[in-house]
Enzyme design. Structure first.
Site, mmCIF file in Angstrom:
data_model
loop_
_atom_site.group_PDB
_atom_site.id
_atom_site.type_symbol
_atom_site.label_atom_id
_atom_site.label_comp_id
_atom_site.label_asym_id
_atom_site.label_seq_id
_atom_site.Cartn_x
_atom_site.Cartn_y
_atom_site.Cartn_z
ATOM 1 N N ASP A 166 0.933 -1.170 0.389
ATOM 2 C CA ASP A 166 -0.222 -0.358 0.001
ATOM 3 C C ASP A 166 1.001 1.219 -0.229
ATOM 4 O O ASP A 166 0.419 1.804 0.505
ATOM 5 C CB ASP A 166 -0.875 -0.477 1.345
ATOM 6 C CG ASP A 166 -1.957 -1.196 1.745
ATOM 7 O OD1 ASP A 166 -2.020 -1.841 0.033
ATOM 8 O OD2 ASP A 166 -2.036 -1.990 2.138
ATOM 9 N N GLU A 171 -11.748 -0.424 -3.349
ATOM 10 C CA GLU A 171 -10.864 0.249 -2.330
ATOM 11 C C GLU A 171 -9.784 1.370 -2.577
ATOM 12 O O GLU A 171 -9.380 0.994 -4.174
ATOM 13 C CB GLU A 171 -10.207 -0.137 -1.566
ATOM 14 C CG GLU A 171 -9.211 -1.882 -1.658
ATOM 15 C CD GLU A 171 -9.379 -2.881 -0.827
ATOM 16 O OE1 GLU A 171 -9.517 -2.938 0.340
ATOM 17 O OE2 GLU A 171 -8.203 -4.255 -1.865
#
Length: 378
Positions: A71, A278
Site C-alpha cells: 500500500d 478500495e
C-alpha cells in the site's frame, strides 16, 4: 535290470538340468533387462512431458526486501520521494475475506533521492501501542504537509473492532509521529488518501468494502450485519471530505464519490471490473482530476476523470493490470518531470498477506489517457 540309474544316466540327467537352468536364467535376464529398458523409457518420457511453471518476469523489483511492505503512498517532500507503506507481518492468523490475517502493527517511512536509487528505511514512525484509542490492524496510511508540519493519516480498528481514521503529526517527513488522542470525528472505513489541490485546499478520500467495512455504514450508522457489498443497483462509492485548516478534522459533511460510464450512467454494483472497491487516490494532470482505485476481487487499478475534486468521475480504463497476490493498492506521483506508479505484489513471499512495494514509470498520453501498465513482461 537294476531299479537304480547308472552313473552314465545320472550324468546325462544332470547335464540336462543344468542346460534348463541356464536357459531359464538367460531368459529371465533378458526379460529383466527388457523391463528395465521399458521402465527407463517411460521415466524418460514422463520427465520430458512434465514442465515446471515459470514465474512471470516482473518489470520492476521490490524497493526493499528486509521487511514486507504494501500500500505505498508516495509524496515529494523536501526534494525527495517519501513513501508511507503498510508493514506486513506474519501474525499466524488464518486467512479470511475480512482480512484478519492483515494484522499490521506499525508504520515505517521510506525515502529515496531518485527512482532506482538507494532506499532508506527510517524505522518505526508510529506503533499501534502509541495510539490511545486503537485496537488492532494498522492498514494503508497516507501523509500530507501543511502548517509547517507533517501529518500521517491511518486507519486502525478501535477497541470495538470498528475501523476509524486517525491522524498523527511530526516536524519531519520521516517521523516519528505522535497520534491525536481521538480519531477524526465522522471518519470510518479504511484507505485515507489526502490530495492537495492547486488552490491549497486538502481533501481526504477514503473507504473500502468487505474487510474495509464501508458497506456497514450505508444508513449512516454502523451495522455489523450488512452484506459485503450491494447485490445490485448502485455501488458503494468512496467518500470524500475537505479537511480543516488545522488538518485534524473534516471541514464539511462526508460526500460520496460517483463513478459513471461514458453515457453518464452510474456503474452497477455487479460491474466488478470497473466499480470501486478500495484504495482511492487522486492526482491532477492538465487541470483534470484523476480518481484511481482498486476494483478488489477483479484485481485492476482503474481510473476515472472529472472536473471537480468531488466528481462525478467518468470511467476511462485500467492503469495497472492484475499482479501476483490478491490485493493491490497504489499511488501516483510526479517527480523531476516524470510520473511514477507505486504499487505492490507478492514476488518475495508468494503469499497474499506478505507483500513488497514497487515502482514503475507512468505515462499520460496526448489525449490525457493513461497507458495501461503490465507489471510483468508478457
Amino acid at each position: 535290470m537294476s531299479k537304480y540309474p547308472s552313473v552314465k544316466q545320472i550324468v546325462v540327467g544332470l547335464n540336462a538340468i543344468v542346460v534348463q537352468v541356464v536357459i531359464v536364467v538367460l531368459i529371465s535376464g533378458c526379460e529383466s533387462r527388457k523391463s528395465e529398458s521399458q521402465q527407463a523409457t517411460v521415466e524418460t518420457e514422463t520427465k520430458d512431458t512434465i514442465t515446471t511453471p515459470q514465474k512471470p518476469t516482473p518489470v520492476s523489483q521490490p524497493l526493499v526486501s528486509h521487511m514486507y511492505t504494501a500500500d505505498p503512498s508516495a509524496h515529494v517532500f523536501e526534494g525527495k520521494i517519501y513513501i508511507y507503506p503498510s508493514h506486513d507481518i506474519e501474525a499466524g492468523i488464518p486467512q479470511n475475506d475480512n482480512g484478519d490475517h492483515f494484522a499490521m502493527r506499525d508504520y515505517h517511512v521510506l525515502s529515496m533521492d531518485s527512482v532506482g536509487g538507494k532506499v532508506t528505511d527510517h524505522g518505526v514512525a508510529l506503533d499501534v501501542k502509541d495510539v490511545p484509542w486503537a485496537g488492532r490492524q494498522m492498514w494503508a496510511p497516507d501523509a500530507a504537509y501543511a502548517n509547517n508540519q507533517y501529518y500521517l493519516y491511518f486507519p486502525v480498528k478501535d477497541k470495538q473492532n470498528i475501523f476509524r481514521i486517525g491522524v498523527a503529526t511530526s516536524t519531519s517527513p520521516s517521523g516519528p509521529f505522535k497520534a491525536e488522542k481521538e480519531p477524526i470525528k465522522g471518519s470510518y472505513s479504511i484507505d485515507p488518501a489526502v490530495f492537495k489541490d492547486t488552490d491549497g485546499s486538502f481533501y481526504m478520500y477514503f473507504g473500502g468494502i468487505w474487510g474495509g467495512q464501508l458497506q456497514r455504514w450505508q444508513t449512516g450508522k454502523y451495522d455489523s450485519t450488512a452484506a459485503q457489498e450491494p447485490a445490485d443497483g448502485m455501488p458503494l462509492g468512496a467518500k470524500v471530505a475537505r479537511l480543516n485548516k488545522n488538518m485534524l478534522q473534516f471541514a464539511e459533511p462526508v460526500k460520496e464519490i460517483q463513478i459513471v460510464d461514458s453515457t453518464g450512467k452510474s456503474l452497477s454494483a455487479k460491474d466488478h471490473d470497473r466499480r470501486f472497491f478500495e484504495a482511492a487516490w487522486v492526482h491532477k494532470y492538465n487541470n483534470k482530476y484523476y480518481f484511481s482505485y482498486s476494483t478488489g476481487d477483479t484485481h485492476y487499478i482503474a481510473y476515472a476523470t472529472g472536473d471537480s475534486p468531488y466528481g462525478p468521475f467518468t470511467y476511462k480504463g485500467v492503469i495497472l493490470n492484475p499482479v501476483e497476490g490478491w490485493t493491490n493498492h497504489h499511488s501516483i506521483v510526479e517527480y523531476k518531470e516524470k510520473w511514477y506508479l507505486f504499487y505492490h505484489d507478492t514476488q518475495l513471499s508468494g503469499q497474499t498477506h506478505l507483500r513488497n512495494i514497487k515502482v514503475t514509470e507512468l505515462t499520460h498520453q496526448q489525449d490525457g489517457s493513461i497507458a495501461t501498465v503490465n507489471a510483468y513482461i508478457q
